[in-house]
Design a protein around this motif. Structure first.
Motif, mmCIF file in Angstrom:
data_model
loop_
_atom_site.group_PDB
_atom_site.id
_atom_site.type_symbol
_atom_site.label_atom_id
_atom_site.label_comp_id
_atom_site.label_asym_id
_atom_site.label_seq_id
_atom_site.Cartn_x
_atom_site.Cartn_y
_atom_site.Cartn_z
ATOM 1 N N UNK A 298 0.837 -1.203 0.000
ATOM 2 C CA UNK A 298 0.000 0.000 0.000
ATOM 3 C C UNK A 298 0.875 1.258 0.000
ATOM 4 N N UNK A 299 0.388 2.282 -0.697
ATOM 5 C CA UNK A 299 1.133 3.530 -0.770
ATOM 6 C C UNK A 299 1.317 4.151 0.610
ATOM 7 N N UNK A 300 0.316 4.014 1.458
ATOM 8 C CA UNK A 300 0.415 4.590 2.814
ATOM 9 C C UNK A 300 1.639 4.061 3.560
ATOM 10 N N UNK A 301 1.898 2.767 3.460
ATOM 11 C CA UNK A 301 3.047 2.169 4.149
ATOM 12 C C UNK A 301 4.368 2.671 3.568
ATOM 13 N N UNK A 302 4.408 2.827 2.246
ATOM 14 C CA UNK A 302 5.620 3.322 1.594
ATOM 15 C C UNK A 302 5.918 4.756 2.036
ATOM 16 N N UNK A 303 4.865 5.571 2.128
ATOM 17 C CA UNK A 303 5.040 6.972 2.541
ATOM 18 C C UNK A 303 5.537 7.047 3.987
#
Length: 222
Positions: free
Chosen positions: A1-6
Motif C-alpha cells: 500500500x502507498x500509505x506504508x511506503x510513505x
C-alpha cells in the motif's frame, strides 16, 4: 500500500550532511504524537496503490507540516477538515488555510488526496535563530540539499507516482531550483508553477478565490 511506503519513507528521513553554524534540521517525525498522526492521515487517504501527481513545496515550516508531519496541514485543519484529533495548541498556519480552502473547492480531502500528493524539495525543514529557513535562502544549504532532494524524489517516484507532470508551489526561487534539478536528473516530464499559498495569503488575500480557480484549472487537466 502507498500509505506504508510513505510512512516508511518519512520515518526514515535523515539529513545526511552537517549544516553550517546556526542552521538546524527540523525533523518532526521523531515525535510520538506526530508519528501517530502521520500514520492515521496516510492510512486514511493513501491506503491503496493508485498513482498520484506530486505537488512540490519548499520545505516544512514550524507551524504546519513541521508540527503535524502532514504537509500544509496545521493542527486546526488536521482536526476540522481531516477529522484527526490531536493534542497540539490550535495555532493557525497561513498556507494551511489556503490549501484547505482550495481542497474543499476541489471536492474535499478524500477527492483531493485520491489524485494528489504533497511533497517538498526538502522533506525536512530548517530553522535558523528559531525561525523558519527556506533552503534557497542560504546558498550553502541550497547546494547541500541537492543530493538529499534527488535521493528523496527518486525514492518517492519509485512508488509509482505519476511523473508526467508535477506542480511546483512558488513561481520564483522554488520553481527555478526544481526546474534546474529536473533538467539534470530527469525527475518529471513537465513542471507547472503555481503561486505559493503563503504568498497568496500574505499579499493577495483579496483575490484568493482567483488563485484557487487557477489551482483547480491546472488540476482539472489531469
Amino acid at each position: 500500500m502507498l500509505s506504508n511506503k510513505i510512512t516508511d519513507f518519512l520515518f526514515g528521513l535523515q539529513f545526511p550532511l552537517e549544516l553550517r553554524l546556526g542552521v538546524e534540521v527540523m525533523n518532526p517525525f521523531s515525535d510520538a504524537e506526530t508519528a501517530r498522526v502521520v500514520n492515521v492521515f496516510y492510512n486514511k487517504y493513501y491506503n491503496d496503490d493508485n498513482p498520484r501527481y506530486c505537488i512540490v513545496g519548499i520545505n516544512p515550516g514550524r507551524f504546519g507540516g513541521g508540527v503535524t508531519g502532514v504537509p500544509f496541514t496545521d493542527p486546526i485543519r488536521l482536526e476540522k477538515e481531516c477529522g484527526i484529533e490531536n493534542s497540539w495548541p490550535r495555532k493557525q498556519e497561513l498556507s494551511s488555510v489556503f490549501v484547505y480552502d482550495m481542497i474543499n473547492a476541489f471536492g474535499g480531502p478524500e477527492a483531493f488526496y485520491r489524485k494528489l500528493y504533497f511533497t517538498s524539495i526538502s522533506p525536512l525543514g530548517f530553522t535558523k535563530g528559531g525561525k523558519n529557513l527556506n533552503y534557497y535562502d542560504d546558498k550553502i544549504l541550497a547546494q547541500r540539499v541537492i543530493p538529499f532532494s534527488v535521493e528523496s524524489f527518486r525514492k518517492q517516484i519509485a512508488w509509482g507516482l505519476n511523473t508526467s507532470v508535477a506542480f511546483c508551489l512558488g513561481e520564483g526561487e522554488n520553481f527555478k531550483f526544481l526546474s534546474k534539478l529536473n533538467l539534470e536528473y530527469k525527475l518529471f516530464e513537465k513542471i507547472v508553477p503555481l503561486s505559493h499559498p503563503r504568498f497568496i495569503m500574505q499579499y493577495k488575500l483579496k483575490t484568493k478565490d482567483v488563485y484557487i480557480e487557477k489551482y483547480l484549472r491546472e488540476f482539472g487537466q489531469l
